[in-house]
Design a protein around this motif. Structure first.
Motif, PDB file in Angstrom:
ATOM      1  N   THR A  62      14.101  -7.300   0.491  1.00  0.00           N
ATOM      2  CA  THR A  62      12.546  -7.403   0.491  1.00  0.00           C
ATOM      3  C   THR A  62      11.793  -6.808   1.313  1.00  0.00           C
ATOM      4  OG1 THR A  62      13.048  -9.496   2.263  1.00  0.00           O
ATOM      5  CG2 THR A  62      13.545 -10.062  -0.300  1.00  0.00           C
ATOM      6  N   GLY A  63      12.447  -6.445   2.593  1.00  0.00           N
ATOM      7  CA  GLY A  63      11.387  -5.511   3.387  1.00  0.00           C
ATOM      8  C   GLY A  63      10.931  -4.269   2.655  1.00  0.00           C
ATOM      9  N   ARG A  64      11.789  -3.620   1.930  1.00  0.00           N
ATOM     10  CA  ARG A  64      11.479  -2.464   1.155  1.00  0.00           C
ATOM     11  C   ARG A  64      10.635  -2.695  -0.159  1.00  0.00           C
ATOM     12  NH1 ARG A  64      11.663   2.703  -0.797  1.00  0.00           N
ATOM     13  NH2 ARG A  64      12.242   3.001  -3.030  1.00  0.00           N
ATOM     14  N   THR A  65      10.688  -3.778  -0.751  1.00  0.00           N
ATOM     15  CA  THR A  65      10.000  -4.035  -1.853  1.00  0.00           C
ATOM     16  C   THR A  65       8.510  -4.385  -1.322  1.00  0.00           C
ATOM     17  OG1 THR A  65      11.774  -4.912  -3.032  1.00  0.00           O
ATOM     18  CG2 THR A  65       9.659  -5.610  -3.712  1.00  0.00           C
ATOM     19  N   ARG A  66       8.520  -5.478  -0.169  1.00  0.00           N
ATOM     20  CA  ARG A  66       7.234  -5.721   0.517  1.00  0.00           C
ATOM     21  C   ARG A  66       6.447  -4.430   0.853  1.00  0.00           C
ATOM     22  NH1 ARG A  66       9.248  -8.390   4.150  1.00  0.00           N
ATOM     23  NH2 ARG A  66       9.538 -10.600   3.334  1.00  0.00           N
ATOM     24  N   SER A  67       6.953  -3.692   1.481  1.00  0.00           N
ATOM     25  CA  SER A  67       6.522  -2.353   1.917  1.00  0.00           C
ATOM     26  C   SER A  67       5.760  -1.746   0.480  1.00  0.00           C
ATOM     27  CB  SER A  67       7.077  -1.468   2.613  1.00  0.00           C
ATOM     28  OG  SER A  67       6.643  -0.275   3.125  1.00  0.00           O
ATOM     29  N   ARG A  68       6.566  -1.575  -0.407  1.00  0.00           N
ATOM     30  CA  ARG A  68       6.098  -1.053  -1.515  1.00  0.00           C
ATOM     31  C   ARG A  68       4.819  -1.825  -2.193  1.00  0.00           C
ATOM     32  NH1 ARG A  68      10.226  -0.579  -6.019  1.00  0.00           N
ATOM     33  NH2 ARG A  68       8.835   1.068  -6.851  1.00  0.00           N
ATOM     34  N   LEU A  69       4.957  -3.056  -2.268  1.00  0.00           N
ATOM     35  CA  LEU A  69       3.777  -3.925  -2.553  1.00  0.00           C
ATOM     36  C   LEU A  69       2.443  -3.824  -1.684  1.00  0.00           C
ATOM     37  CD1 LEU A  69       5.752  -7.316  -3.414  1.00  0.00           C
ATOM     38  CD2 LEU A  69       4.684  -5.626  -5.251  1.00  0.00           C
ATOM     39  N   ALA A  70       2.619  -3.727  -0.398  1.00  0.00           N
ATOM     40  CA  ALA A  70       1.511  -3.448   0.488  1.00  0.00           C
ATOM     41  C   ALA A  70       0.979  -2.071  -0.014  1.00  0.00           C
ATOM     42  CB  ALA A  70       2.365  -3.558   1.949  1.00  0.00           C
ATOM     43  N   ALA A  71       1.852  -1.066  -0.035  1.00  0.00           N
ATOM     44  CA  ALA A  71       1.006   0.309  -0.202  1.00  0.00           C
ATOM     45  C   ALA A  71       0.371   0.306  -1.370  1.00  0.00           C
ATOM     46  CB  ALA A  71       2.331   1.163  -0.211  1.00  0.00           C
ATOM     47  N   GLN A  72       0.903  -0.524  -2.675  1.00  0.00           N
ATOM     48  CA  GLN A  72       0.265  -0.426  -4.044  1.00  0.00           C
ATOM     49  C   GLN A  72      -1.182  -0.969  -3.850  1.00  0.00           C
ATOM     50  OE1 GLN A  72       1.156  -3.689  -6.751  1.00  0.00           O
ATOM     51  NE2 GLN A  72       1.773  -2.293  -8.231  1.00  0.00           N
ATOM     52  N   ARG A  73      -1.184  -2.288  -3.066  1.00  0.00           N
ATOM     53  CA  ARG A  73      -2.276  -3.041  -2.811  1.00  0.00           C
ATOM     54  C   ARG A  73      -3.604  -2.328  -2.125  1.00  0.00           C
ATOM     55  NH1 ARG A  73      -4.737  -4.904  -5.433  1.00  0.00           N
ATOM     56  NH2 ARG A  73      -5.620  -6.624  -4.226  1.00  0.00           N
ATOM     57  N   THR A  74      -3.020  -1.458  -1.179  1.00  0.00           N
ATOM     58  CA  THR A  74      -4.010  -0.697  -0.459  1.00  0.00           C
ATOM     59  C   THR A  74      -4.383   0.535  -1.189  1.00  0.00           C
ATOM     60  OG1 THR A  74      -2.679  -1.163   1.737  1.00  0.00           O
ATOM     61  CG2 THR A  74      -4.106   0.889   1.681  1.00  0.00           C
ATOM     62  N   ALA A  75      -3.479   1.123  -1.886  1.00  0.00           N
ATOM     63  CA  ALA A  75      -4.162   2.173  -3.104  1.00  0.00           C
ATOM     64  C   ALA A  75      -4.982   1.576  -4.027  1.00  0.00           C
ATOM     65  CB  ALA A  75      -2.759   2.647  -3.656  1.00  0.00           C
ATOM     66  N   ALA A  76      -5.135   0.417  -4.403  1.00  0.00           N
ATOM     67  CA  ALA A  76      -5.537  -0.181  -5.355  1.00  0.00           C
ATOM     68  C   ALA A  76      -7.188  -0.736  -4.678  1.00  0.00           C
ATOM     69  CB  ALA A  76      -4.849  -1.476  -5.930  1.00  0.00           C
ATOM     70  N   GLY A  77      -7.367  -0.351  -3.612  1.00  0.00           N
ATOM     71  CA  GLY A  77      -8.378  -0.666  -2.737  1.00  0.00           C
ATOM     72  C   GLY A  77      -8.467  -1.864  -1.869  1.00  0.00           C
ATOM     73  N   GLY A  78      -7.429  -2.457  -1.872  1.00  0.00           N
ATOM     74  CA  GLY A  78      -7.247  -3.448  -0.790  1.00  0.00           C
ATOM     75  C   GLY A  78      -7.466  -3.317   0.628  1.00  0.00           C
ATOM     76  N   PRO A  79      -7.883  -4.053   1.390  1.00  0.00           N
ATOM     77  CA  PRO A  79      -8.299  -3.783   2.814  1.00  0.00           C
ATOM     78  C   PRO A  79      -6.866  -3.435   3.510  1.00  0.00           C
ATOM     79  CG  PRO A  79      -8.284  -6.142   2.709  1.00  0.00           C
ATOM     80  CD  PRO A  79      -8.033  -5.509   1.255  1.00  0.00           C
ATOM     81  N   ALA A  80      -7.030  -2.315   4.283  1.00  0.00           N
ATOM     82  CA  ALA A  80      -5.581  -1.660   5.005  1.00  0.00           C
ATOM     83  C   ALA A  80      -5.023  -2.591   5.893  1.00  0.00           C
ATOM     84  CB  ALA A  80      -6.118  -0.275   5.524  1.00  0.00           C
ATOM     85  N   ASP A  81      -6.182  -3.205   6.442  1.00  0.00           N
ATOM     86  CA  ASP A  81      -5.792  -4.392   7.661  1.00  0.00           C
ATOM     87  C   ASP A  81      -5.323  -5.680   7.062  1.00  0.00           C
ATOM     88  OD1 ASP A  81      -7.973  -5.262   7.085  1.00  0.00           O
ATOM     89  OD2 ASP A  81      -8.980  -5.349   9.063  1.00  0.00           O
ATOM     90  N   LYS A  82      -5.325  -5.891   5.852  1.00  0.00           N
ATOM     91  CA  LYS A  82      -4.952  -7.165   4.952  1.00  0.00           C
ATOM     92  C   LYS A  82      -5.651  -8.423   5.609  1.00  0.00           C
ATOM     93  CE  LYS A  82      -0.546  -5.024   3.998  1.00  0.00           C
ATOM     94  NZ  LYS A  82      -0.843  -3.919   4.657  1.00  0.00           N
ATOM     95  N   VAL A  83      -6.933  -8.020   5.904  1.00  0.00           N
ATOM     96  CA  VAL A  83      -7.927  -9.434   6.426  1.00  0.00           C
ATOM     97  C   VAL A  83      -8.840  -9.689   5.612  1.00  0.00           C
ATOM     98  CG1 VAL A  83      -9.438 -10.006   8.170  1.00  0.00           C
ATOM     99  CG2 VAL A  83      -7.528  -8.551   8.866  1.00  0.00           C
ATOM    100  N   ILE A  84      -8.822 -10.971   5.294  1.00  0.00           N
ATOM    101  CA  ILE A  84      -9.929 -11.796   4.539  1.00  0.00           C
ATOM    102  C   ILE A  84     -11.145 -12.177   5.280  1.00  0.00           C
ATOM    103  CG2 ILE A  84     -10.328 -13.544   2.793  1.00  0.00           C
ATOM    104  CD1 ILE A  84      -7.332 -13.328   2.509  1.00  0.00           C
ATOM    105  N   ARG A  85     -12.101 -11.469   5.171  1.00  0.00           N
ATOM    106  CA  ARG A  85     -13.312 -11.860   5.960  1.00  0.00           C
ATOM    107  C   ARG A  85     -14.242 -12.713   5.315  1.00  0.00           C
ATOM    108  NH1 ARG A  85     -11.359  -6.716   7.302  1.00  0.00           N
ATOM    109  NH2 ARG A  85     -11.123  -6.402   9.449  1.00  0.00           N
ATOM    110  N   ARG A  86     -14.313 -13.997   5.674  1.00  0.00           N
ATOM    111  CA  ARG A  86     -15.035 -15.060   5.154  1.00  0.00           C
ATOM    112  C   ARG A  86     -16.420 -15.396   5.907  1.00  0.00           C
ATOM    113  NH1 ARG A  86     -13.128 -18.528   1.353  1.00  0.00           N
ATOM    114  NH2 ARG A  86     -14.290 -20.088   2.241  1.00  0.00           N
TER     115      ARG A  86
END
Length: 513
Positions: A62-86
């Motif tokens: 799961t560590g490798r899979t999670r790393s790939r998922l995180a990279a995919q979301r960042t490449a799609a324009g998600g915030p690199a720091d993974k912070v949701i600012r409300r």
């Protein structure tokens, strides 16, 4: 004395626990006509959920899979720091509910009280196991979108181990709008990874029309939430809420560990939400981080200013107020959102991290848990007259075996017979440490792991629960509400536990943390 101005809870009266109330709730009106009844002793349920066992035998991917998922979301324009600012104000409220998604009566029985208590809240966090049994995308319609269609605010989530049984495909699709990852290259033959791959349960095909129809149930603009991945931070008002993904085996990979250390820096008050509780069943589980250290090392660090750590995974409510460097951190288990009930009567007398039985809180109360299970097994074994204990009998035998005061004031005196004591022992009831023989412990552990009632929990009271947190610059008011499936608790959800957590913070803002 019972406060007549509020709904009676299980700590006040047996009726507050749902015993003896005849009026059923309205939750069945919310349910689909056909409901899948999961049985956790059925091989057809257990076999698709095999990936956790395979990960423990052949290595956890799961560590490798999670790393790939995180990279995919960042490449799609998600915030690199993974912070949701409300843009929540300094005073706002949010809900936490864990282990929801069985899609049956216990899950839907929570919904009316959850909507009533959460009607003015800013958002909800789902803490672990959004969808049972394996997190399949096609199950989200009846186990997520339908039950929460009338909650008019965003819902964020962290996955539990069951969401990982299909490699997090459904979770990422629904909460992150992420497509499936490309397949990994085939592992080298005769390696541990190769053996694992031969038996691995892989994601099922998705019915796109079915998913699109399900999404329509929560399509209002106010309900929308797009999160940056399976772990994230939410900056909301005066606090930061950090959600971590503990995968299949309840650990953090090195990459997520580095992110957590960065996100937890600074004086801003923080609340951790995790799929693996750090204190549970009278034991400490600090949650190791790959490469060294633990999650609890960070929570306990006074410079990081965590004020609470809330975990799912265990299907009940527990709270441990732990003194850490002169302050109190509230460690909470909140997994009572819909899945079958994990027993509390098997919890030994609490003595951990200077938290004693007088400090500890749980729901259901141990006596109610024992009475509930005695009814389940009385029906299951066709031995109702022998197995069934009244709530008063169960409460009395718990007090005797653990050497504690009853959490609810007793009514008429109960004479404890050999039958009552035998049933309590057979159903795994804990005993005082000085009276627990060594050979008894594996029996209790086996009971809690193998003989939870699963699909037998289809009649109230269900003993479900959820949290509401009211945040201000000065304090957080945390309340645990109950849901039993009875009408009285739907109309006025009882508060089973409440604590006010003071917020102390140094000068600075979330942006500076």
């Amino acid at each position: 004395m019972v406060d007549s101005s509020r709904a009676h809870s299980s700590r006040d009266t047996p009726e507050g626990a749902g015993w003896g109330l005849e009026s059923p709730g309205t939750y069945r009106e919310l349910m689909p006509r056909r409901v899948e009844k999961l049985s956790w002793v059925n091989p057809r349920t257990l076999w698709p959920a095999r990936n956790g066992v395979l990960a423990s035998w052949f290595g956890d991917p799961t560590g490798r899979t999670r790393s790939r998922l995180a990279a995919q979301r960042t490449a799609a324009g998600g915030p690199a720091d993974k912070v949701i600012r409300r843009d929540d104000p300094d005073r706002f409220s949010f809900m936490v509910i864990g282990d929801t998604g069985e899609g049956d009566a216990p899950q839907y029985a929570v919904v009316p009280g959850f909507l009533k208590a959460g009607q003015d809240t800013a958002f909800t966090v789902l803490a672990s196991d959004v969808i049972y049994p394996v997190g399949a995308t096609d199950d989200y319609g009846t186990k997520f979108f339908r039950p929460y269609q009338d909650y008019q605010a965003p819902i964020y989530a962290i996955p539990g181990n069951h969401d990982w049984y299909e490699d997090l495909n459904g979770f990422m699709r629904v909460f992150c709008d992420a497509p499936p990852l490309p397949a990994d290259p085939a592992p080298r033959p005769l390696t541990r990874a190769w053996l694992r791959s031969l038996l691995w349960h892989r994601p099922s095909a998705v019915d796109e029309q079915r998913l699109a129809e399900a999404r329509e149930l929560r399509s209002a603009p106010a309900q929308q939430a797009l999160q940056p991945g399976p772990y994230w931070a939410i900056d909301a008002g005066p606090v930061r809420v950090i959600g971590i993904d503990t995968g299949l085996l309840g650990t953090l990979d090195a990459e997520q560990g580095r992110w957590l250390r960065e996100m937890s820096e600074g004086p801003v008050p923080k609340i951790l939400v995790t799929g693996s509780p750090l204190y549970v069943d009278g034991e400490h589980h600090p949650c190791p981080i790959e490469g060294g250290g633990t999650v609890d090392d960070l929570v306990r660090d006074p410079e990081r200013n965590f004020v609470a750590a809330i975990g799912g995974d265990i299907h009940n409510y527990q709270r441990y107020p732990v003194s850490v460097h002169g302050r109190t951190v509230q460690y909470v288990v909140s997994g009572g959102g819909g899945a079958f009930m994990h027993a509390t009567h098997t919890i030994k007398r609490v003595s951990v991290a200077d938290v004693t039985e007088d400090d500890f809180r749980c729901y259901p109360l141990r006596g109610d848990s024992l009475a509930f299970y005695s009814r389940v097994y009385g029906r299951r074994l066709h031995l109702r007259r022998f197995f069934t204990l009244s709530e008063a009998e169960a409460t009395a035998v718990i007090a005797e075996r653990l050497g504690i005061r009853p959490a609810r004031a007793p009514g008429e005196p109960v004479r404890l017979t050999w039958r009552i004591r035998l049933v309590a022992g057979l159903l795994g009831t804990a005993r005082r440490p000085d009276r627990t023989r060594r050979f008894r412990l594996p029996v209790r552990k086996a009971y809690t792991q193998l003989f939870s009632p699963g699909s037998a929990t289809y009649s109230p009271p269900f003993f479900k629960s959820f949290l509401r947190l009211d945040v201000s610059p000065e304090a957080i008011r945390l309340r645990c509400f109950s849901a039993t499936g009875k009408l009285r608790q739907e109309l006025d959800p009882p508060v089973e536990d409440e604590v006010v957590i003071p917020l102390t913070r140094s000068p600075g803002t979330i942006g500076e943390a």
